[in-house]
Each structure stands twice: as C-alpha cells, then as structure tokens.
Design a protein around this motif. Structure first.
Motif, mmCIF file in Angstrom:
data_model
loop_
_atom_site.group_PDB
_atom_site.id
_atom_site.type_symbol
_atom_site.label_atom_id
_atom_site.label_comp_id
_atom_site.label_asym_id
_atom_site.label_seq_id
_atom_site.Cartn_x
_atom_site.Cartn_y
_atom_site.Cartn_z
ATOM 1 N N ALA A 117 0.974 -1.030 -0.103
ATOM 2 C CA ALA A 117 -0.043 -0.070 0.012
ATOM 3 C C ALA A 117 0.891 1.392 0.115
ATOM 4 C CB ALA A 117 -1.036 -0.180 1.112
ATOM 5 N N ILE A 118 1.910 1.362 0.717
ATOM 6 C CA ILE A 118 2.850 2.356 0.787
ATOM 7 C C ILE A 118 3.472 2.604 -0.722
ATOM 8 C CG2 ILE A 118 5.126 3.380 1.413
ATOM 9 C CD1 ILE A 118 4.423 1.612 4.250
ATOM 10 N N LEU A 119 3.865 1.541 -1.429
ATOM 11 C CA LEU A 119 4.389 1.678 -2.663
ATOM 12 C C LEU A 119 3.410 2.284 -3.821
ATOM 13 C CD1 LEU A 119 6.424 -1.461 -2.878
ATOM 14 C CD2 LEU A 119 7.311 0.737 -2.859
ATOM 15 N N GLU A 120 1.953 1.807 -3.461
ATOM 16 C CA GLU A 120 1.053 2.074 -4.461
ATOM 17 C C GLU A 120 0.614 3.693 -3.993
ATOM 18 O OE1 GLU A 120 -1.307 1.709 -7.397
ATOM 19 O OE2 GLU A 120 -0.196 0.230 -6.588
ATOM 20 N N VAL A 121 0.478 4.151 -2.926
ATOM 21 C CA VAL A 121 0.044 5.321 -2.372
ATOM 22 C C VAL A 121 1.327 6.348 -3.306
ATOM 23 C CG1 VAL A 121 0.159 7.073 -0.754
ATOM 24 C CG2 VAL A 121 -1.049 5.044 -0.493
ATOM 25 N N GLY A 194 5.636 -3.020 11.964
ATOM 26 C CA GLY A 194 6.641 -3.110 13.128
ATOM 27 C C GLY A 194 7.756 -2.338 12.867
ATOM 28 N N ARG A 195 7.949 -1.604 11.746
ATOM 29 C CA ARG A 195 9.371 -0.941 11.532
ATOM 30 C C ARG A 195 8.946 0.358 10.418
ATOM 31 N NH1 ARG A 195 13.293 -3.386 7.253
ATOM 32 N NH2 ARG A 195 14.067 -1.066 7.253
ATOM 33 N N TRP A 196 9.959 1.234 10.657
ATOM 34 C CA TRP A 196 9.852 2.350 9.493
ATOM 35 C C TRP A 196 10.765 2.046 8.454
ATOM 36 C CZ3 TRP A 196 6.751 6.267 10.170
ATOM 37 C CH2 TRP A 196 6.170 6.630 11.427
ATOM 38 N N HIS A 197 9.913 2.481 7.324
ATOM 39 C CA HIS A 197 10.770 2.326 5.852
ATOM 40 C C HIS A 197 10.769 3.774 5.225
ATOM 41 C CE1 HIS A 197 10.547 -2.143 5.778
ATOM 42 N NE2 HIS A 197 9.202 -1.953 6.454
ATOM 43 N N PHE A 198 11.643 3.925 4.510
ATOM 44 C CA PHE A 198 11.796 5.317 3.709
ATOM 45 C C PHE A 198 11.396 5.109 2.242
ATOM 46 C CE2 PHE A 198 16.300 3.906 3.689
ATOM 47 C CZ PHE A 198 16.690 4.193 2.356
ATOM 48 N N LEU A 199 11.213 6.202 1.725
ATOM 49 C CA LEU A 199 10.910 6.228 0.377
ATOM 50 C C LEU A 199 10.845 7.648 -0.238
ATOM 51 C CD1 LEU A 199 7.022 6.367 -0.480
ATOM 52 C CD2 LEU A 199 7.989 5.841 2.080
ATOM 53 N N GLY A 200 11.303 7.761 -1.496
ATOM 54 C CA GLY A 200 11.383 9.255 -2.115
ATOM 55 C C GLY A 200 9.916 9.751 -2.432
ATOM 56 N N ALA A 201 9.369 10.823 -1.773
ATOM 57 C CA ALA A 201 8.214 11.586 -2.274
ATOM 58 C C ALA A 201 7.903 11.641 -3.641
ATOM 59 C CB ALA A 201 7.909 12.552 -1.389
ATOM 60 N N CYS A 202 6.820 10.895 -3.948
ATOM 61 C CA CYS A 202 6.650 11.107 -5.627
ATOM 62 C C CYS A 202 7.594 10.701 -6.568
ATOM 63 C CB CYS A 202 6.236 12.656 -5.816
ATOM 64 S SG CYS A 202 5.068 13.398 -4.791
ATOM 65 N N VAL A 207 10.745 -1.273 -4.569
ATOM 66 C CA VAL A 207 10.625 -1.790 -3.143
ATOM 67 C C VAL A 207 10.910 -0.540 -2.252
ATOM 68 C CG1 VAL A 207 11.649 -3.824 -3.801
ATOM 69 C CG2 VAL A 207 13.172 -2.003 -3.481
ATOM 70 N N LEU A 208 10.560 -0.677 -0.977
ATOM 71 C CA LEU A 208 10.722 0.342 -0.196
ATOM 72 C C LEU A 208 12.274 0.433 0.178
ATOM 73 C CD1 LEU A 208 7.756 -0.269 2.317
ATOM 74 C CD2 LEU A 208 8.115 1.510 0.556
ATOM 75 N N ASP A 209 12.826 1.664 0.977
ATOM 76 C CA ASP A 209 14.082 1.724 1.423
ATOM 77 C C ASP A 209 14.922 1.939 0.304
ATOM 78 O OD1 ASP A 209 13.347 1.405 4.129
ATOM 79 O OD2 ASP A 209 13.284 -0.694 3.748
ATOM 80 N N LEU A 210 14.658 2.417 -0.716
ATOM 81 C CA LEU A 210 15.438 2.891 -2.123
ATOM 82 C C LEU A 210 15.133 4.118 -2.680
ATOM 83 C CD1 LEU A 210 17.298 1.784 -4.098
ATOM 84 C CD2 LEU A 210 15.501 0.919 -5.381
ATOM 85 N N GLY A 211 15.893 5.055 -2.881
ATOM 86 C CA GLY A 211 15.572 6.240 -3.487
ATOM 87 C C GLY A 211 17.022 6.930 -4.069
ATOM 88 N N TRP A 212 16.862 7.928 -4.793
ATOM 89 C CA TRP A 212 18.142 8.426 -5.399
ATOM 90 C C TRP A 212 19.040 8.827 -4.162
ATOM 91 C CZ3 TRP A 212 19.352 13.231 -3.700
ATOM 92 C CH2 TRP A 212 18.294 14.080 -3.356
#
Length: 810
Positions: A117-121, A194-202, A207-212
């Motif tokens: 859902a996080i990836l889809e949003v 149970g844990r925090w993941h990061f993502l580049g907004a827009c 996958v999660l925990d990946l961005g430029w």
C-alpha cells in the motif's frame, strides 16, 4: 432477482452502518480524547486560523480510516496518535486534503499489504506531482496537487498526507543541510509491520528503502523529524517543545557516533546553561543543524554521522569556536573566556564517506516500475496540457476572471506582477479583490510595499478592507507601531516552529510571536497606504517615510534610526574565481549576543556587483565566511570577524586545493551510444573528436538530475567557451520519452543527447570507478585517450562550477 435484492438491502445496511458510525462519533469519548490531544499540542497559528469543526472532521476521517483499512487494528496506539491523526506535517498551509485523498485511495489500496500500500500510494502521488524547485513557502497538499509539481518539502508533505489519509503512519524526514554538497532534502518514512521504511516522495521505486538519495543519506550528518505532541518512541530525542518532539533518525541511514561537548571556564569549572550550536558548512555559511544547552556538569551531546562540524559555544557574552570530528572525537573540551571574540581561522571540513547498502531489485521489478512511471508521467502531462497559462498553473480560472472583471486593468496587472510564482498558482479570488485599487500609482515603492499583499512567507488572506475600517484615524506608521506594542502580547513558546501567523489571526488573538507581530504591522500599514516591509537582508521590520526606511520595534537603546556605515570587500582573485558568488563562495553574518545570523541578500548577489562597491550595514560585529567546495565534498573554508563602526574595508580570497587533476580511472572512447539527433549508433569519440569531453548519465524527473542540469545551465557561457562536447545519456528510450526537454533550454549548445545502449557504458563506469550505489546522475570528465579525471555521482550542488574547476586545470 434474489441477487438484486441482496445487493439493494446490502447497500442499505452499509449505509446504516456508516450513519451509525457517524452518530457514534458525535458522542464518542474517543473522538473527544483525540480532539483534546490535537488541541493540547496545537501551535498558536493553527489554533487561531482553523475552526474546531475542521479538526473534528479530520479526527473523524482518521478514525474512519482506522476502522475501514485492513491494517487499522494492527497499528499501535503510539504510532497512530503521532503519525496518522495529526493534520500538520511540517510548515505547510492546512487544507481538506485528508478527505480528498482518502476517497481517492481507499479502494486503490484495498487487498494490499501495508508495504504494498505504501508503494501504491507513492505511485498515485507520482501521477499528480513531480519535482520542481520553488520558494520557501510550503504549499498545502491540494495546492501542490493542482499545480502538479513541488519542491522536495512539498512533495514529502503531499505524500505524508496521502499515507496518513488511509491510516498508514508516516512522517517527513529532513536533513537541514547535507555535509557533502550545498543543499538540504526532505523525504518520507512510513511505518509498516513493526518498523519504519523510507521512500522518495512522488518518486516511486519497486521496493521500499530505496531512493536516489540512498548514497547522499549515507553521507548525511544529521537527519531528523518533528513529531506532533510529547512523543516517547525509541529514537533519540533532540529537543522537546510545547508542540512537538524533535527526534534524531540519522542512524536509519548512516553510521553514527556520539560526541560530548564539555564547556569549562578559565578555572576549568563546568559552565552551566551554555548554548552549544553544532554547525555544518553549507551554502558558504556554517549553518546550525542542532542546538543544545549544557547541564549541571557543563556537558551537552549529539549523535551524528562520521564527519566534521563546527562548535559555536556562547554564554553571557562569551564565545568560543572549535572544530569537532564525529567518530574520531568522543568528548571535546571547549574553553570559554571573558571577552573572547571569534578568531580568524582556516577550517578543512570533511564530510562522511559513502556507506550505502541497497535493497535488491530484480530486472522484472525494475521494468514494471519503469512501465508504471511512464504511464503516470503521461497522466500528469495530460493534466498539465489543460493549463492555458504556465505561470497560473492550476489557478487560471481565478486569475483570468479577476482580470476580466477588474475596472483598473493596469493596476490589476501590476498586482499580479508583484506576486510570486507560487502566489499566482494558489492565490484566491477574495485576496485579489481585497487588493484591487483605483489608484494609478505604478511606482516601485507603492507596488512592492503597499499594493502587494505578500509580507513574508505567510499564506495570503484578505485583510486590507477589514483593517482600513478598524484602524480609521491612525495617521502614521508610528501610531500603528505603538498600537502593536500596547495591544499584542508576544508569545514564542507556543509557536516553536515559527509558523507564519495570519494578520487576521493576530487581530483576533491579540497574541503572536515576534515575526507574526511584524507581519501584522506591515499588513496594517499597507492597508492604510503606508509603505512597509520586512527587510529581506536582515529581517528587520521597516516603514518608508520622508524618502528613507525606518526601523520599527527597534531596541530601546538604539532608536528607530540605527547608525550605519559602509563595508567594502576587497578580493584577491585566484584562478577560476574572478567574481565570487554569495551563498556559493562567501556569506556575511551579523553577530549579536554572541550568535551569528546570516544576512540574506538575493541569490544573484556577487562580490563585484555588490560588495566591491560597498554595502550599508548597521554598526556591529560581523563574520565573513568563505569556502571552496571540492569534488569529493570536502571544503576549504575560512572565517574572519569584521567590526563595523565606521566605513570599513576587509579583504578576502578563496582557499585553493593545489593538487592537479589526477587520472582516477578509464573509459573507452570507442564505446557506442544511440544518438538522439542522428537516430544512429555512434561512438563517443566520433561525437567528441580528439580531446577532453564531459559524459553524463542522467535520469528523467528526478531532483538530483534537475539540480545538475540547472547548475550546468548556469555555467553555459564558460562551458561553451571551452568548445568541447558534453554527451548526456539516458538509460533507455523510455526515459527519453519521460524527460521534459523544454524545462532545460539553457544548457550549453555543446550538449549532445543520447541513450546508453543496454546500459553498457554506465555498467563500465560503475565497475571502473567502483561506484557502489546506483544513484544518478553520474558525470565524468574524460579524454579520448580513455582516461577519467573527475567523477561525480548523485546529488551534487554547483556541479557546473566543479566541472569548470577541473577544466581550468587541464
């Protein structure tokens, strides 16, 4: 027929269930509890500007999402209360985005896991918004959506709001300044399972925990987030205020160490209550990223990435400066002595090394993600095609209607001229009408400081008609100033984030922080026809009278007309730096009460056009900071104190790195790429000819590439004078189709565009240069003898100047 009845009555039951839920909420102690939580920690500007019904509706929507979303019951109370319930993300204007986003997303994420859902949003967010730099005011999520773009702070605010709307805990993570390059950045963390993941907004990834920014974050020294309320999570607390808890999340991205600062006096006794500022070099100043106060033992500490900072310690007029290296230094002692001014010193600042670790992405995942990105770009571009006037993006109807109905077309146009680009995109009809005038005064003073409704970075709201009625008879700015002093109570405690308070809110509350008071004064003065402003350089509030600007709310011992003098800076040129730029090569700060406050001249300010001819300053102490940023991210900096009590002259130069460019790798100039102009495969050599050239591998619609290309465009003339080719490659034809070439028309004429066939060149570059991350862009200075003399990867500011610096030594 039985199926028809089942569907009909099933719909009635669902409607009754929803109505019962709303009825229950109306009398629910749970609703009251959460509403009380919001008001308990609400900053003063929000309490004054938004109705109780506004926050009630947001509580109801948050509870509905908790009930309806499949993960609602699995989110712990602490994470839900602090990272789903709050409306505010950072310093944006609040709006009704939670309702809009919830109804747009709730069906889209049904049946997905939280991580899916996080990836889809984020994919949904990318359909509506992409990156483009803008000014410091943060648009509301819906304004960003209407515009279809925003800077990183707006993209991350937009994405956090979208995630929270469907019950997913989310927060904006912010690095106030990078250590290895001149800029900052904001992105998103979302909680799942149970844990925090990061993502580049827009900026959706497979996958999660990946961005430029993986690589950049691994070199970060401080990354933090502000949590609404009194938060008791596991993260290190940097500070607590009546409204939020600031937490340190640097360890999520980079190796960290703790440094303890021990402050002592001349007798080696601990100094209690000393202010310890931790400063990073960035944009040619030492910027405070964290502030601590020493305890009874004279100690204060901070956990940060493994690089250098400058300690700036003050207490009762005493000041001391000292460099500290996290990891190497565990505890440092700072000596405070009476009357000790900041001394001139050279400082070699070293950022943390790269320590990136990337999650695995399969070729199939990458291909599918690229397919989706292309589709989302097409959806957004189709929407952008409906905007008749680029400058009025998302707001064309409001502005065109205002111009049509305006009786004074000349002044209506002048009003639009003094609004910022962002104002034109979200200004409302009532604000425009409130500022419609019958005068024909088109002077610069009148249009900028009377006609304009924009004072600082506050949300534009109508106020002039109201204040003209309320303040009838106030015949001078001095009378307005006295009214403010007598009637407005100053309260900074309940606005620790320095949110901009609306003028009408200050009127209603008769309470504001000093900045809110200043904005109110200027708004009232302009309403009554008196030119007024907040000085963009030093932040003082001023009014214009008898041809001069006079300071309002001046210190009691200083008077309204401060003593001033002229400072002239002499510069000793060095190779390549013939005209240093403010914010890139040097800055000037005023030192008051031992602490440095940057003077914020316009971005186009340079030594030759401004400081060589002298700048007028109030008497006092100043600090000149200069620095040369090297390709590795290291900085050769210097600070010099300057005292201005009469016309003064000071000299400076730029510290240089004397090392000549060295061969650091190899790249075959016979390698082939697909040339966009000829639509054929060509070798790098056939395009560049014999000699040096620049090779760049870029990515469409990503902030690092956008910054790099703008930096190169800023050095267009010098790069064209070099008369060597710059070959810029995309990874695929699909990426070419997603790139907006019209946004970068200022690039040097020597640029040639193409595609890296099968990613072969990039693969060789990564292998040869031992680039551990997949971050783009990658830029190299090479020659056709297959030598590489410079490489830059990922997020880098002032890339154009770095290239010129290398080129000048070839």
């Amino acid at each position: 027929m039985r199926g028809v009845y089942r569907k009909f009555f099933g719909g009635i039951v669902r409607q009754l269930g929803f109505l019962f839920f709303i009825f229950y909420l109306s009398f629910s102690p749970v609703r009251a509890q959460y509403l009380d939580f919001l008001y308990r920690y609400m900053p003063l500007p929000d309490r004054a500007a938004y109705s109780r019904e506004f926050f009630q509706k947001n509580v109801d929507l948050a509870l509905e999402a908790r009930r309806e979303m499949p993960w609602g019951s699995s989110v712990p109370e602490r994470e839900w209360r602090h990272f789903v319930l709050p409306v505010r993300v950072n310093n944006e204007d609040l709006d009704s985005s939670r309702a809009v986003f919830y109804h747009a997303l709730k069906e889209r994420v049904q049946g997905l896991t939280m991580q899916e859902a996080i990836l889809e949003v984020n994919h949904w967010c990318h359909e509506y918004v992409t990156y483009r730099p803008s000014d410091a005011r943060t648009s509301s999520p819906l304004a960003t959506m209407r515009t279809a773009y925003g800077r990183c702070g707006e993209e991350s605010t937009f994405t956090v709001a979208a995630l929270r709307s469907v019950g997913i805990p989310a927060r904006q993570v912010y690095t106030p300044r990078w250590a290895h390059t001149d800029d900052n950045h904001a992105w998103v963390e979302a909680w799942a399972d149970g844990r925090w993941h990061f993502l580049g907004a827009c900026e959706p990834e497979p996958v999660l925990d990946l961005g430029w920014f993986n690589e950049s974050a691994s070199r970060g020294m401080l990354m933090h987030t502000r949590v609404f309320g009194d938060y008791d999570g596991p993260e290190e607390v940097m500070s607590r205020t009546p409204c939020y808890t600031e937490i340190n999340v640097t360890g999520n991205y980079a190796p960290t160490s703790k440094v303890t600062v021990r402050v002592v006096d001349e007798r080696q006794q601990p100094v209690v209550g000393a202010c310890v500022e931790f400063k990073l070099y960035n944009y040619a100043e030492f910027y405070t990223v964290a502030t601590k106060t020493t305890g009874d033992d004279g100690r204060a500490s901070l956990t940060a990435g493994h690089g250098d900072m400058l300690l700036w310690v003050t207490e009762r007029g005493r000041t001391a400066l000292q460099k500290v290296t996290f990891d190497a230094d565990k505890e440092v002692t700072v000596l405070l002595t009476d009357g000790q001014p900041p001394l001139s010193m050279d400082l070699d600042m070293v950022p943390p090394p790269v320590s990136v670790s990337l999650p695995t992405v399969t070729d199939a995942q990458r291909a599918e993600n690229n397919r989706r990105l292309a589709r989302e770009d097409s959806i957004r571009k189709a929407y952008e095609q409906t905007m008749p006037v680029e400058a009025w993006r998302g707001n064309h109807r409001v502005i065109s209607r205002f111009l049509e109905k305006s009786e004074n077309k000349v002044m209506a146009r002048r009003l639009l001229d003094v609004l910022s680009e962002k104002d034109l995109r979200d200004v409302t009809a009532d604000v425009l009408l409130d500022n419609a005038v019958i005068t024909t005064d088109t002077s610069d003073i009148y249009c900028r400081y009377v006609l304009s409704p924009r004072v600082e970075n506050e949300l534009l709201t109508p106020y002039k008609s109201f204040f003209r009625q309320q303040f009838v008879g106030l015949g001078s700015p001095q009378v307005i100033e006295r009214w403010c002093q007598d009637s407005i109570r100053l309260d900074s405690l309940h606005n620790p984030q320095h949110l901009r308070m609306r003028p009408m809110s200050v009127w209603g509350e008769r309470t504001a922080d000093p900045l809110g008071r200043d904005i109110f004064f200027v708004a009232v003065a302009r309403s009554l026809g008196f030119p007024a402003r907040i000085n963009e350089v030093d932040g003082h509030v001023e009014y214009y009278q008898d041809g001069v600007w006079i300071r309002a709310f001046a210190p009691k011992d200083g008077g309204s007309k401060a003593l001033t003098a002229t400072l002239y800076l002499r510069y000793k040129p060095v190779e390549y730096y013939d005209n240093p730029k403010y914010y890139t090569h040097f800055t000037l700060s005023r030192v008051e009460n031992g602490r440095a406050q940057l003077l914020t001249w316009p971005e186009e300010t340079t030594w030759q056009q401004d400081f060589a001819n002298g700048v007028e300053l109030e008497w006092g102490d100043y600090l000149l900071t200069t620095g040369t940023r090297l390709a590795s991210g290291r900085v050769k900096a210097r600070i010099d104190p300057i005292r201005v009590q009469s016309d003064a002259w000071a000299s400076f130069t730029m510290r240089e790195d004397q090392e000549e460019p060295q061969v650091i790798g190899a790249l075959n100039a016979e390698d082939l790429y697909f040339d966009q102009k000829t639509r054929t495969e060509k070798s790098l050599l056939s395009t560049t000819g014999r000699g040096y050239y620049v090779l760049g591998i870029v990515a469409p619609n990503q902030e690092p590439t956008s910054h790099a290309l703008r930096d190169i465009g800023g050095c267009r003339q010098q790069l064209e004078q070099w008369e060597r080719k710059m070959v810029l490659l995309f990874e695929s034809a699909d990426e070419v189709s997603r790139f907006n070439f019209e946004e970068f028309t200022n690039l040097p004429s020597t640029v040639e565009w193409g595609t890296d066939i099968g990613g072969r060149i990039l693969l060789k570059v990564r292998r040869e240069m031992k680039l551990e991350s997949a971050s783009l862009p990658v830029f190299l200075v090479c020659d056709t003898f297959n030598r590489v003399l410079f490489v830059s990867q990922g997020y880098t500011i002032n890339l154009g100047e770095q290239l010129l610096k290398v080129i000048s030594k070839l």
